[in-house]
Enzyme design. Structure first.
Site: not given
Ligand code: GLC
Ligand code: CA
Length: 531
Positions: A202, A249
């Site tokens: 993440d 991500e």
């Molecule tokens: C990422 C997740 C999102 C979350 C953020 C903070 O972007 O996909 O849903 O709010 O991280 O953890």
């Protein structure tokens, strides 16, 4: 399945709160998910990515993790999770877990210890505690803003401030602390030891930051060079468990910088957000596809193709708007949508995404063509973006509404009284309703996934000569994908149409339609380059 299964896997994203409720409390859980494993296996996907299932106060839908080595009681127990992994494996599905290294929940043991230990302690050094500026330190240490709105600092009773790039309930870890580095290595081992096949990282580009530094013209917390050392460490651990993978991500507009995360000693793959963000527009799409292939090819990393996730506006809604691109900063909720057009394009986009070389992601409900729910009652909204934007940005709840499985009225077989209400018109979109309809979105995804196993996956493509507003390419197996993004019909080459996103084409491909076909005069595949 081959060891490097992630190179061509289709990965289905499960948002556990909204997938299926096994105990009737209106919140999805592991019991519900286990009961629906046959549905997922039958859909034809290879793996599941689960959004966070850890104990969490749910200040950010579980991205505020209170214990990285356990499962939220509302979802089940650790034993349930282990049983789920075993059952998924038996059904031929691999499991990818979401790990959140940028921040924890403010209820995590470490953060509570940090508050208790006070300024200057080793416990505080695991986070970013700083004295304030100005008179009596009443001003935050710097002017950073939270990604969810408002200041990125919150003051604690002894006068220090702590950093949170997201909500105040999500204090940022300080990755200069060896404790943090070691603890996450241990978390990875904990889940790999329980059979988990991969980890979704993440907010992966945000981990390294220096709030004390003078502004140096660089982004103060995105994509700092030091972040790569962290993933080299993660890769070493992962390589100790054959067949396991990392997917990041990484939201970065610069493809060269993006590709650095995919070097052979870092992550195996990362989400292709350029493709997700891209407008339904032939030049832009072709450019994203070409750039993606050009940046991934030299480093040997498989591209990924993503149309949706739990943070973005649902494709059938997005593609029915005048502006079909997606922008994380401006969801344009409430913009006029031509739903029929959106569905048509989303079907064509699915055939495009699934035909491209590499792996693909499907976000739960995408295979049902669920629209964004844009009229949720304000007092039921839970996304912190809604509250932190002063109730101006509705945020992401509209793509997180519980799935409709069966029946004529809510909860449509989901269970209980769903934590977000489902629209009555989802009656036509239930799995049960779509099962009975060969023209449904679900039928399209099932057929496409079955064909993909034989004809598509890792590799490369060869562009075919076509007018500007048509994308046409042939894969190694001879399968040709043609997508018509123009306004008029496009004459198809002779051949066997394996699948069409619209009505079976009669020699001509209508606008906003895609086909997969095998030509009668097979043109030898030469790989790479343009025809
Ligand atoms: C990422 C997740 C999102 C979350 C953020 C903070 O972007 O996909 O849903 O709010 O991280 O953890
Ligand atoms: Ca439940």
């Amino acid at each position: 399945m081959p060891e490097a299964w992630w190179r061509d896997a289709v990965i289905y994203q499960v948002y556990p709160r909204s997938f299926a409720d096994g105990n009737g409390d209106g919140v999805g859980d592991l019991a519900g998910l286990r009961a629906r494993l046959p549905y997922l296996a039958g859909l034809g996907v290879d793996a599941l990515w689960l959004n966070p299932w850890y104990p969490s106060p749910m200040a950010d839908g579980g991205y505020d993790v209170a214990d990285y080595r356990d499962v939220a009681p509302e979802f089940g127990t650790l034993a349930d999770a282990e049983a789920f992994v075993a059952e998924a494996h038996a059904a031929g599905l691999r499991i990818i877990l979401d790990v959140v290294p940028n921040h924890a929940s403010d209820r995590t043991a470490w953060f509570r210890e940090a508050l208790a230990a006070g300024p200057g302690s080793r416990e505080r050094a695991r986070f970013w505690f700083r004295p304030g500026r100005g008179d009596r330190g009443a001003e935050p240490p710097n002017d950073w803003r939270s990604i969810f709105g408002g200041p990125a600092w919150t003051r604690v009773p002894d006068g220090e401030w702590y950093l949170h790039l997201f909500a105040p309930e999500q204090p940022d870890f300080n990755w200069n602390s060896r404790d943090v580095v070691r603890d996450f290595h241990d978390v990875l081992r904990f889940w790999y030891d329980r059979g988990v096949d991969g980890v979704r990282i993440d907010s992966a580009a945000l981990l390294v930051k220096d709030p004390d530094a003078e502004p140096d013209g660089l982004d103060p917390y995105t994509d700092r060079d030091g972040v790569h050392e962290i993933y080299r460490g993660w890769r070493k651990i992962t390589d100790g468990y054959p067949g396991r993978m990392l997917v990041g991500e990484v939201w970065l507009p610069d493809q060269e910088r993006f590709a650095r995360y995919l070097r052979p000693d870092e992550m195996h793959t990362a989400f292709n957000f350029d493709f997700l963000n891209c407008a339904w527009e032939p030049h832009a799409l072709r450019k994203v596809i070409e750039t993606t292939l050009a940046t991934h090819g030299p480093i040997g990393a498989p591209p990924t193709w993503v149309l949706a996730n739990h943070d973005v506006v649902r494709p059938v809604t997005r593609y029915g708007r005048a502006d079909t691109s997606f922008d994380l900063q401006d969801r344009r909720l409430g913009a006029h949508t031509d739903r029929a057009l959106g569905v048509r394009r989303a079907r064509a986009a699915a055939l495009l995404a699934l035909a491209l070389p590499g792996s693909a992601y499907i976000y739960q409900g995408e295979e049902l063509g669920l629209p964004e729910v844009e009229d949720l009652p304000d007092d039921l909204r839970q996304d912190p973006i809604w509250h932190r934007s002063g109730r101006t940005d509705p945020g992401r709840d509209g793509c997180r509404v519980p799935l409709p499985w069966s029946g004529d009225e809510p909860p449509f077989g989901f269970g209980g009284d769903p934590w977000l209400p489902q629209p009555a018109e989802w009656k036509a979109l239930t799995v049960e309703a779509q099962d009975a309809d060969p023209g449904s979105m679900l039928a399209l995804y099932r057929t496409a996934l079955a064909l993909r196993r034989d004809h598509l996956g890792d590799g490369t493509l060869r562009w075919r000569p076509a007018p500007e507003d048509v994308l046409a390419f042939t894969r190694e197996t001879g399968l040709t994908c043609v997508v018509n993004l123009g306004e008029g019909p496009f004459p198809l080459p002779d051949g066997e149409v394996l699948l069409s996103s619209g009505e079976p084409p009669d020699g001509e491909l209508p606008p906003d339609t895609a086909v997969w076909l095998l030509e009668s005069t097979a043109t030898a595949f030469t790989g790479g380059g343009n025809a």
